[in-house]
Design a protein around this motif. Structure first.
Motif, PDB file in Angstrom:
ATOM      1  N   GLN A   1       0.749  -1.194  -0.048  1.00 29.12           N
ATOM      2  CA  GLN A   1       0.050  -0.098  -0.042  1.00 29.12           C
ATOM      3  C   GLN A   1       0.750   1.289  -0.084  1.00 29.12           C
ATOM      4  O   GLN A   1       1.733   1.235   0.590  1.00 29.12           O
ATOM      5  CB  GLN A   1      -0.982   0.063   1.238  1.00 29.12           C
ATOM      6  CG  GLN A   1      -1.758   1.272   1.387  1.00 29.12           C
ATOM      7  CD  GLN A   1      -2.748   1.316   0.341  1.00 29.12           C
ATOM      8  OE1 GLN A   1      -2.701   1.061  -0.733  1.00 29.12           O
ATOM      9  NE2 GLN A   1      -4.119   1.532   0.930  1.00 29.12           N
ATOM     10  N   GLN A   3       2.011   4.896   0.836  1.00 30.59           N
ATOM     11  CA  GLN A   3       1.737   6.001   1.770  1.00 30.59           C
ATOM     12  C   GLN A   3       1.979   7.311   1.002  1.00 30.59           C
ATOM     13  O   GLN A   3       2.938   7.409   0.609  1.00 30.59           O
ATOM     14  CB  GLN A   3       2.558   5.787   3.030  1.00 30.59           C
ATOM     15  CG  GLN A   3       2.018   4.381   3.963  1.00 30.59           C
ATOM     16  CD  GLN A   3       2.771   4.416   5.086  1.00 30.59           C
ATOM     17  OE1 GLN A   3       3.893   4.823   5.302  1.00 30.59           O
ATOM     18  NE2 GLN A   3       2.111   4.034   6.056  1.00 30.59           N
ATOM     19  N   VAL A   5       2.888  11.252   1.862  1.00 33.94           N
ATOM     20  CA  VAL A   5       2.886  12.550   2.789  1.00 33.94           C
ATOM     21  C   VAL A   5       3.109  13.768   2.182  1.00 33.94           C
ATOM     22  O   VAL A   5       4.092  14.224   1.418  1.00 33.94           O
ATOM     23  CB  VAL A   5       4.412  12.028   3.421  1.00 33.94           C
ATOM     24  CG1 VAL A   5       4.909  13.230   4.582  1.00 33.94           C
ATOM     25  CG2 VAL A   5       4.414  10.843   4.209  1.00 33.94           C
ATOM     26  N   SER A  25       5.428   6.717  -0.674  1.00 29.89           N
ATOM     27  CA  SER A  25       6.450   5.695  -0.330  1.00 29.89           C
ATOM     28  C   SER A  25       6.391   4.491  -1.289  1.00 29.89           C
ATOM     29  O   SER A  25       7.753   4.089  -1.255  1.00 29.89           O
ATOM     30  CB  SER A  25       5.840   4.906   0.916  1.00 29.89           C
ATOM     31  OG  SER A  25       4.773   4.420   0.762  1.00 29.89           O
ATOM     32  N   ASN A  96      -3.620  12.462  -3.607  1.00 27.87           N
ATOM     33  CA  ASN A  96      -4.190  11.121  -3.676  1.00 27.87           C
ATOM     34  C   ASN A  96      -4.537  10.809  -5.265  1.00 27.87           C
ATOM     35  O   ASN A  96      -4.469  11.772  -5.997  1.00 27.87           O
ATOM     36  CB  ASN A  96      -5.418  10.833  -2.960  1.00 27.87           C
ATOM     37  CG  ASN A  96      -5.604   9.383  -2.291  1.00 27.87           C
ATOM     38  OD1 ASN A  96      -4.998   8.467  -3.237  1.00 27.87           O
ATOM     39  ND2 ASN A  96      -5.865   9.400  -0.929  1.00 27.87           N
ATOM     40  N   PHE A 102      -5.858   5.780  -2.249  1.00 24.89           N
ATOM     41  CA  PHE A 102      -5.224   5.286  -1.263  1.00 24.89           C
ATOM     42  C   PHE A 102      -5.605   5.644   0.095  1.00 24.89           C
ATOM     43  O   PHE A 102      -6.507   6.840  -0.053  1.00 24.89           O
ATOM     44  CB  PHE A 102      -3.731   5.541  -1.304  1.00 24.89           C
ATOM     45  CG  PHE A 102      -3.096   5.122  -2.547  1.00 24.89           C
ATOM     46  CD1 PHE A 102      -2.346   5.763  -3.478  1.00 24.89           C
ATOM     47  CD2 PHE A 102      -2.997   3.633  -2.903  1.00 24.89           C
ATOM     48  CE1 PHE A 102      -1.743   5.432  -4.482  1.00 24.89           C
ATOM     49  CE2 PHE A 102      -2.127   3.223  -4.259  1.00 24.89           C
ATOM     50  CZ  PHE A 102      -1.561   4.080  -4.654  1.00 24.89           C
ATOM     51  N   SER A 103      -5.094   5.091   1.192  1.00 19.00           N
ATOM     52  CA  SER A 103      -5.341   5.876   2.405  1.00 19.00           C
ATOM     53  C   SER A 103      -5.014   7.491   2.553  1.00 19.00           C
ATOM     54  O   SER A 103      -4.095   7.633   2.155  1.00 19.00           O
ATOM     55  CB  SER A 103      -4.770   4.888   3.632  1.00 19.00           C
ATOM     56  OG  SER A 103      -5.402   3.687   3.745  1.00 19.00           O
ATOM     57  N   GLY A 105      -3.329  10.739   3.567  1.00 18.84           N
ATOM     58  CA  GLY A 105      -2.249  11.309   4.565  1.00 18.84           C
ATOM     59  C   GLY A 105      -2.743  12.114   5.332  1.00 18.84           C
ATOM     60  O   GLY A 105      -3.948  12.323   5.485  1.00 18.84           O
ATOM     61  N   GLN A 106      -2.031  12.639   6.135  1.00 15.40           N
ATOM     62  CA  GLN A 106      -2.193  13.673   7.232  1.00 15.40           C
ATOM     63  C   GLN A 106      -2.792  15.059   6.673  1.00 15.40           C
ATOM     64  O   GLN A 106      -3.263  15.860   7.191  1.00 15.40           O
ATOM     65  CB  GLN A 106      -1.303  13.661   8.192  1.00 15.40           C
ATOM     66  CG  GLN A 106      -0.803  12.738   9.071  1.00 15.40           C
ATOM     67  CD  GLN A 106      -1.633  12.566  10.022  1.00 15.40           C
ATOM     68  OE1 GLN A 106      -2.943  12.206  10.049  1.00 15.40           O
ATOM     69  NE2 GLN A 106      -1.127  12.518  11.243  1.00 15.40           N
TER      70      GLN A 106
END
Length: 114
Positions: A1, A3, A5, A25, A96, A102-103, A105-106
């Motif tokens: 997956q 990630q 940032v 990532s 995204n 994807f999940s 990020g912050q």
């Protein structure tokens, strides 16, 4: 997956500029379209703009002519250059995939002051 940032946000005066970055990532080489989104307090997340693998771009009317999206597939990084910032650009900014995201990020906070 993969990630994601996001970075580069901050406090800026109206009319100023910021450059946001989104580092992945994993490889985004094969992903066709990546987008920048934003969510202001009390509002739904909205699409700011997107960029295809070949560099074709789309921008929402609210940012067209002021924001520029670019991508470096070799560095797995997406960028958002924001110029002529307005108070209404204040939001948390995310990157995204445009579809099947994807999940999240912050995000990175952008605050535009008068």
């Amino acid at each position: 997956q993969v990630q994601l940032v996001e970075s580069g946000g901050g406090l800026v005066q109206a009319g100023g500029s910021l450059r946001l970055s989104c580092a992945a990532s994993g490889s985004i080489f094969s992903i066709n379209v990546m987008g920048w989104f934003r969510q202001a307090p009390g509002k739904q997340r909205e699409l700011v703009g997107s960029i295809g693998y070949g560099g074709s771009t789309y921008y929402s009317e609210s940012v067209k002519g002021r924001f520029t999206i670019s991508r470096d597939n070799a560095k797995n990084t997406l960028y958002l250059q924001m110029n002529s910032l307005k108070l209404e650009d204040t939001a948390v900014y995310y990157c995204n995939k445009l579809t099947s995201p994807f999940s999240w990020g912050q995000g990175t906070q952008v605050t535009v002051s008068s």
